[in-house]
Design a protein around this motif. Structure first.
Motif, short mmCIF file in Angstrom:
data_model
loop_
_atom_site.label_atom_id
_atom_site.label_comp_id
_atom_site.label_asym_id
_atom_site.label_seq_id
_atom_site.Cartn_x
_atom_site.Cartn_y
_atom_site.Cartn_z
N ALA A 188 -1.61 -11.42 0.56
CA ALA A 188 -2.85 -12.09 0.99
C ALA A 188 -3.43 -11.41 2.22
O ALA A 188 -4.65 -11.23 2.33
N LEU A 189 -2.57 -11.05 3.17
CA LEU A 189 -3.04 -10.36 4.38
C LEU A 189 -3.65 -9.01 4.02
O LEU A 189 -4.69 -8.60 4.57
N ASN A 190 -3.01 -8.30 3.11
CA ASN A 190 -3.53 -7.00 2.69
C ASN A 190 -4.90 -7.15 2.03
O ASN A 190 -5.84 -6.40 2.30
N ALA A 191 -5.02 -8.16 1.14
CA ALA A 191 -6.30 -8.39 0.46
C ALA A 191 -7.37 -8.85 1.43
O ALA A 191 -8.56 -8.60 1.20
N ALA A 192 -6.96 -9.49 2.54
CA ALA A 192 -7.92 -9.96 3.53
C ALA A 192 -8.30 -8.87 4.54
O ALA A 192 -9.04 -9.13 5.49
N GLY A 193 -7.77 -7.66 4.35
CA GLY A 193 -8.11 -6.56 5.25
C GLY A 193 -7.30 -6.58 6.54
O GLY A 193 -7.78 -6.12 7.58
N ARG A 194 -6.05 -7.06 6.47
CA ARG A 194 -5.18 -7.12 7.66
C ARG A 194 -3.87 -6.39 7.34
O ARG A 194 -2.80 -6.98 7.29
N PRO A 195 -3.94 -5.08 7.12
CA PRO A 195 -2.78 -4.32 6.63
C PRO A 195 -1.60 -4.29 7.61
O PRO A 195 -0.46 -4.27 7.17
N ARG A 196 -1.86 -4.24 8.90
CA ARG A 196 -0.76 -4.18 9.86
C ARG A 196 0.11 -5.44 9.78
O ARG A 196 1.34 -5.37 9.81
N GLU A 197 -0.55 -6.59 9.69
CA GLU A 197 0.19 -7.84 9.56
C GLU A 197 0.89 -7.91 8.21
O GLU A 197 1.99 -8.47 8.10
N ALA A 198 0.26 -7.32 7.18
CA ALA A 198 0.87 -7.31 5.86
C ALA A 198 2.18 -6.53 5.87
O ALA A 198 3.17 -6.94 5.24
N VAL A 199 2.20 -5.40 6.61
CA VAL A 199 3.41 -4.59 6.69
C VAL A 199 4.57 -5.40 7.25
O VAL A 199 5.69 -5.38 6.73
N GLU A 200 4.32 -6.16 8.30
CA GLU A 200 5.37 -6.96 8.90
C GLU A 200 5.86 -8.05 7.94
O GLU A 200 7.06 -8.34 7.87
N ALA A 201 4.94 -8.63 7.19
CA ALA A 201 5.33 -9.65 6.21
C ALA A 201 6.22 -9.06 5.12
O ALA A 201 7.24 -9.64 4.74
N TYR A 202 5.85 -7.85 4.63
CA TYR A 202 6.68 -7.21 3.61
C TYR A 202 8.07 -6.89 4.17
O TYR A 202 9.09 -7.04 3.46
#
Length: 568
Positions: free
Chosen positions: A530-544
């Motif tokens: 969801a973060l990646n789709a929302a244009g927040r890739p840095r936060e997405a990396v931490e979630a993964y």
């Protein structure tokens, strides 16, 4: 010295009783209308389905499209509700809103039925109080807006209770046959209703063996039952139960070529029993991830068959799969009597308590956004505590057959819950009978407090104290497992928002899910998406990466990290 019943006077005229009931029914209808409007405006689940609701919807669409046998395998879920749903789809199209409105109307009918049953069992103000309590118990209304057979089964169960009371009065074979047929049909919506059969048999023998049974038999019915023929009445009742259930049984046998009583109505008894009785059981729903289940109800039947066949080393019929999982549950119980007894005590406390446990949708979570649910705030523990008071009065005065019937309905439902697991919809068949006993207890307490006799007032205070103590005992949570359930509800809501491309709302729901269960690696992974789709890739990396810390073997998270130019 004989004891006399001290109850509050009834309204003086039938017209007054009717006006009072009409006000309660109007309140029930208006409350449901307000709730559905609020639900539509504020819940992602208005047009989204989860778990069993998805299966029911798929079955109903298939039936409405012309597949009247609903597939070529044993029913995985009780069949009556999807057929009723298919009929509604044929009239309205696949409109979930139409389903919710229809079930809300059934909810109003249920309030009327509770009042009608109360009129046959209790005197005084108890029937009216019961109808008010039914409106105030929010779980009824909450369940009516879900695509599940709970509300339909509840209406049928109440109709069965009312018909059995009438049959007990009229003593005719026609009515006893109708009771059997209605019980069988109710079992097609809720198979555990069959646990009521032995209790119903005891009750039929009790009421047909009374000395006045022949005198009370309806003289205009050519099939009027003489009081000396209780076994004849019981035989007719049992025969019509079998007749009502037989279409589903025969269909299951024919399509599967598996002539076994394990395929009586649906095929989930074995796996549900093991889900409820295994080394990790806590008395609530579990999808058995460690055994290899995905938690997806659309494929659960195939998963349980595949796992059982692998364990047995040979192909298995559907009935053999059911026996395999049932046997695993029984084996654990026999090998672990102490833990099993502790588990049953937990189930009992959860059954009596206020928290509305669930497998899909959770009342406590929905109340956070759909505030009209707070207009029906009555906790279940208050119902059970007051019901105990009502039962104490009944015990003191000797249980009359009508009150005994209500007790049997609760006992049969409690047996089902103790055998399987606790959820709001599994214990709901007990709610009307407990509400009626609670209303009677509350009525008797008020009468006792108002009495001029000091003994009556002392008795009322004693019973009120018992109710207060029981409410505190039942209201307190058994453990913190409800927090995990609420976290899972937020996780499910996040998934629905993600599917609708509402990524910001999805992230917010995943965060609430993780606040309650930090070990939910699926929530971390989906939040990364969801973060990646929302244009927040840095936060997405931490979630993964959080997902991988919890589940090192999660290859999907590794792929996502590589796609973002990060090393796993």
């Amino acid at each position: 010295m004989s004891r006399t019943r001290r109850t509050a006077p009834e309204p003086r005229t039938a017209g007054a009783r009717g006006r009072h009931l009409l006000l309660v029914v109007a309140a029930a209808a208006l409350l449901r209308a307000a709730y559905l409007l609020d639900y539509r405006a504020h819940s992602v689940f208005w047009d989204s389905l989860l778990l069993d609701a998805e299966v029911y919807d798929a079955m109903a669409r298939s039936i409405a499209a012309g597949d009247w046998l609903a597939g070529t395998s044993v029913y995985t879920l009780p069949p009556l509700y999807p057929y009723a749903l298919a009929a509604l789809y044929a009239l309205t199209g696949r409109s979930l809103g139409a389903v919710y409105v229809a079930q809300a109307l059934l909810g109003v009918v249920n309030v009327v039925l509770i009042h009608s049953i109360g009129r046959k069992v209790f005197s005084g103000r108890a029937p009216l109080i019961a109808s008010v309590l039914a409106v105030a118990y929010g779980s009824f209304m909450f369940t009516e807006s879900k695509l599940m057979g709970t509300t339909l089964a509840l209406t049928m169960g109440l109709a069965l209770m009312r018909l059995m009371l009438l049959a007990g009065e009229k003593q005719t074979l026609t009515l006893w046959g109708g009771c059997g047929a209605l019980l069988g049909l109710t079992a097609l919506a809720r198979p555990e209703t069959l646990l009521l059969v032995p209790f119903a048999a005891l009750w039929i023998l009790r009421v047909t063996s009374r000395p006045d049974a022949a005198r009370k038999a309806a003289p205009i019915d050519q099939y009027a039952l003489a009081g000396r023929q209780p076994w004849f009445a019981l035989s007719v009742f049992a025969a019509f139960v079998v007749i009502a259930v037989s279409p589903a049984t025969l269909r299951n046998w024919v399509v599967s070529e598996d002539w076994s009583l394990a395929n009586l109505i649906s095929s989930q008894a074995g796996i549900t029993f093991y889900q409820s009785n295994n080394p990790r059981s806590i008395g609530l729903y579990s999808f058995l991830q460690d055994e290899g289940f995905s938690g997806n109800p659309m494929v659960q039947a195939e998963e349980e068959k595949t796992i059982a066949e692998k364990a047995e080393g040979r192909p298995l019929k559907r009935s053999e799969v059911t026996r395999y999982w049932m046997g695993k549950g029984v084996s654990w119980i026999v090998s672990n009597p102490g833990p099993f007894l502790v588990l049953e005590c937990k189930k009992l406390l959860r059954f009596l308590g206020s928290y509305e446990y669930s497998t899909e949708y959770i009342l406590a979570v929905e109340r956070e956004g759909v505030r009209t649910l707070w207009l029906a705030p009555l906790p279940f523990a208050a119902i059970t505590a007051l019901a105990v008071v009502g039962l104490l009065y009944q015990w003191r005065e000797g249980f009359r057959p009508p009150a005994m019937l209500l007790t049997f309905f609760v006992a049969a439902n409690l047996m089902a819950v103790l055998a399987f697991y606790v959820s709001s919809r599994y214990r709901m068949p007990s709610a009307p009978a407990l509400i009626l006993f609670a209303a009677s207890g509350l009525d008797r307490l008020v009468t006792g407090f108002r009495s001029r006799a000091s003994s009556s007032r002392v008795e009322a205070w004693l019973h009120a104290g018992i109710a207060a103590l029981l409410f505190v005992l039942f209201h307190v949570q058994v453990d913190a497992s409800h927090r995990v359930q609420e976290a899972n509800a937020h996780y499910n809501a996040g998934n629905q928002h993600y599917n609708k491309k509402e990524y910001g709302l999805a992230v917010a729901e995943y965060e609430r899910a993780l606040a309650g269960d930090r070990r939910n690696w699926r929530a971390w992974y989906n939040m990364g998406n969801a973060l990646n789709a929302a244009g927040r890739p840095r936060e997405a990396v931490e979630a993964y990466r959080q997902a991988l810390r919890i589940n090192e073997g999660m290859e999907a998270a590794r792929r996502q990290l590589r796609a973002l130019g990060e090393s796993p």
